[in-house]
Write an enzyme that holds these catalytic residues in place. Structure first.
Site, PDB file in Angstrom:
ATOM      1  N   LYS A  25     111.917  20.290   9.439  1.00  0.00           N
ATOM      2  CA  LYS A  25     112.731  19.088   9.656  1.00  0.00           C
ATOM      3  C   LYS A  25     112.261  18.049   8.629  1.00  0.00           C
ATOM      4  CE  LYS A  25     113.279  19.765  14.672  1.00  0.00           C
ATOM      5  NZ  LYS A  25     112.891  19.282  16.009  1.00  0.00           N
ATOM      6  N   ASP A  59     111.580  27.421  22.303  1.00  0.00           N
ATOM      7  CA  ASP A  59     111.911  27.221  23.713  1.00  0.00           C
ATOM      8  C   ASP A  59     112.163  25.770  24.067  1.00  0.00           C
ATOM      9  OD1 ASP A  59     109.106  26.469  23.327  1.00  0.00           O
ATOM     10  OD2 ASP A  59     109.070  26.258  25.500  1.00  0.00           O
ATOM     11  N   ARG A 101     113.723  31.396  24.411  1.00  0.00           N
ATOM     12  CA  ARG A 101     113.083  32.125  23.302  1.00  0.00           C
ATOM     13  C   ARG A 101     113.816  33.422  22.956  1.00  0.00           C
ATOM     14  NH1 ARG A 101     108.108  29.701  22.758  1.00  0.00           N
ATOM     15  NH2 ARG A 101     107.025  29.040  24.632  1.00  0.00           N
ATOM     16  N   ASP A 148     107.723  20.036  12.247  1.00  0.00           N
ATOM     17  CA  ASP A 148     108.418  18.825  12.685  1.00  0.00           C
ATOM     18  C   ASP A 148     107.587  17.641  12.154  1.00  0.00           C
ATOM     19  OD1 ASP A 148     109.935  17.057  14.229  1.00  0.00           O
ATOM     20  OD2 ASP A 148     109.168  17.703  16.142  1.00  0.00           O
ATOM     21  N   GLU A 206     104.450  29.645  11.044  1.00  0.00           N
ATOM     22  CA  GLU A 206     104.951  28.668  12.022  1.00  0.00           C
ATOM     23  C   GLU A 206     106.448  28.854  12.189  1.00  0.00           C
ATOM     24  OE1 GLU A 206     104.562  26.885  14.394  1.00  0.00           O
ATOM     25  OE2 GLU A 206     103.594  24.977  14.059  1.00  0.00           O
ATOM     26  N   ASP A 207     106.952  28.622  13.388  1.00  0.00           N
ATOM     27  CA  ASP A 207     108.398  28.687  13.595  1.00  0.00           C
ATOM     28  C   ASP A 207     109.077  27.485  12.979  1.00  0.00           C
ATOM     29  OD1 ASP A 207     107.044  27.094  15.401  1.00  0.00           O
ATOM     30  OD2 ASP A 207     108.589  27.246  16.925  1.00  0.00           O
ATOM     31  N   PHE A 209     116.802  18.758  18.347  1.00  0.00           N
ATOM     32  CA  PHE A 209     116.018  19.719  19.119  1.00  0.00           C
ATOM     33  C   PHE A 209     116.771  21.037  19.236  1.00  0.00           C
ATOM     34  CE2 PHE A 209     114.265  21.752  22.887  1.00  0.00           C
ATOM     35  CZ  PHE A 209     112.912  21.688  22.575  1.00  0.00           C
TER      36      PHE A 209
END
Ligand code: IMP
Length: 180
Positions: A136, A164, A170, A108, A104-105, A157
Site C-alpha cells: 500500500k 483475513d 483466508r 502497509d 510478507e503478504d 482493507f
C-alpha cells in the site's frame, strides 16, 4: 465472483486469482535471476499466518535450492494496525549466517517488516531481503528498501489469498476489498 460476508462486514471482488498469481510469478522470476548462482541456499521466511498462501505459491515457481522457516508476528486487530509489532511465536529454525528472504503478504505501515528485519539481523542473519505480494504505497513511508513487490494497491482493507478479517477470509482464492 460475488460479494462475501465475514463477521459484520461485506467485501466485494477486487483482484482475481489469475492476476495475483501473475504478479507472484514475476517476483519468482526476479528471485530466480538474483539467487540462481548463490553458493548457500537462502532461507524463505514465511510470516504466519497471512503469508502462507503467497509463500507456497512463490516457492513453486523458484528454481534454486532454498530452506523454509516461519515466524508468527501480529500488529493488526480487526481492520486497523495497532502500530506495535508483537513477536508471538519465535523463529521455527535458526537463521544465523543465512541469507534470508522475508515473505510478507502485504506491507502497509511497514512496522512489521522493519521490526522483523531488525530481529533477523540480531539473530545473526547474513543478509535480509524483503519480498511482499502486495504494497500500500500511500501508507508505506519507511526508508527501508522493498526488494521484491508483486503488486501495489490503494489504501483499503482487503481479504482473501491468505489475508483475513479477524481470522476469516483466508481461504478465498481471489482478493476482496471492504464494501463501504
Ligand atoms: P504493517 O506492519 O502495517 O505493514 O502491516 C502488515 C500486516 O498487517 C500484514 O502482514 C497483514 O497481516 C496485516 N494487514 C495489513 N493490511 C491488511 C489488509 O488490508 N487486510 C488484512 N491484513 C492486513
Amino acid at each position: 465472483m460475488s460479494k462475501i460476508t465475514l463477521h459484520d462486514k461485506t467485501f466485494k471482488p477486487f483482484i482475481p486469482q489469475a492476476k495475483i498469481e501473475e504478479a507472484i510469478r514475476k517476483v519468482a522470476d526476479e528471485l530466480n535471476r538474483d539467487f540462481a548462482d548463490s553458493k548457500e541456499p537462502p532461507v524463505f521466511l514465511c510470516v504466519l499466518n497471512d503469508a502462507i498462501v503467497f509463500t507456497g505459491e512463490l516457492l513453486k515457481h523458484t528454481h534454486f535450492n532454498s530452506e523454509l522457516v516461519s515466524i508468527k508476528l501480529s500488529s493488526y486487530q480487526g481492520t486497523r494496525s495497532t502500530g506495535t509489532v508483537l513477536n508471538i511465536l519465535g523463529l521455527t529454525a535458526p537463521v544465523k549466517g543465512k541469507d534470508v528472504i522475508i515473505c510478507e503478504d502485504i506491507v502497509d505501515t511497514g512496522n512489521t517488516i522493519v521490526a522483523l528485519k531488525e530481529l533477523l539481523l540480531s539473530e545473526g542473519a547474513k543478509s535480509v531481503r524483503i519480498c511482499t505480494m502486495l504494497l500500500k504505497p500511500e501508507v508505506y513511508k519507511k526508508p527501508e528498501k522493498l526488494d521484491y513487490v508483486g503488486m501495489e494497491i490503494p489504501n483499503a482493507f482487503i481479504v482473501g489469498y491468505g489475508l483475513d478479517y479477524n481470522e476469516l477470509g483466508r481461504n478465498y482464492s481471489d482478493i476482496y476489498v471492504i464494501d463501504e
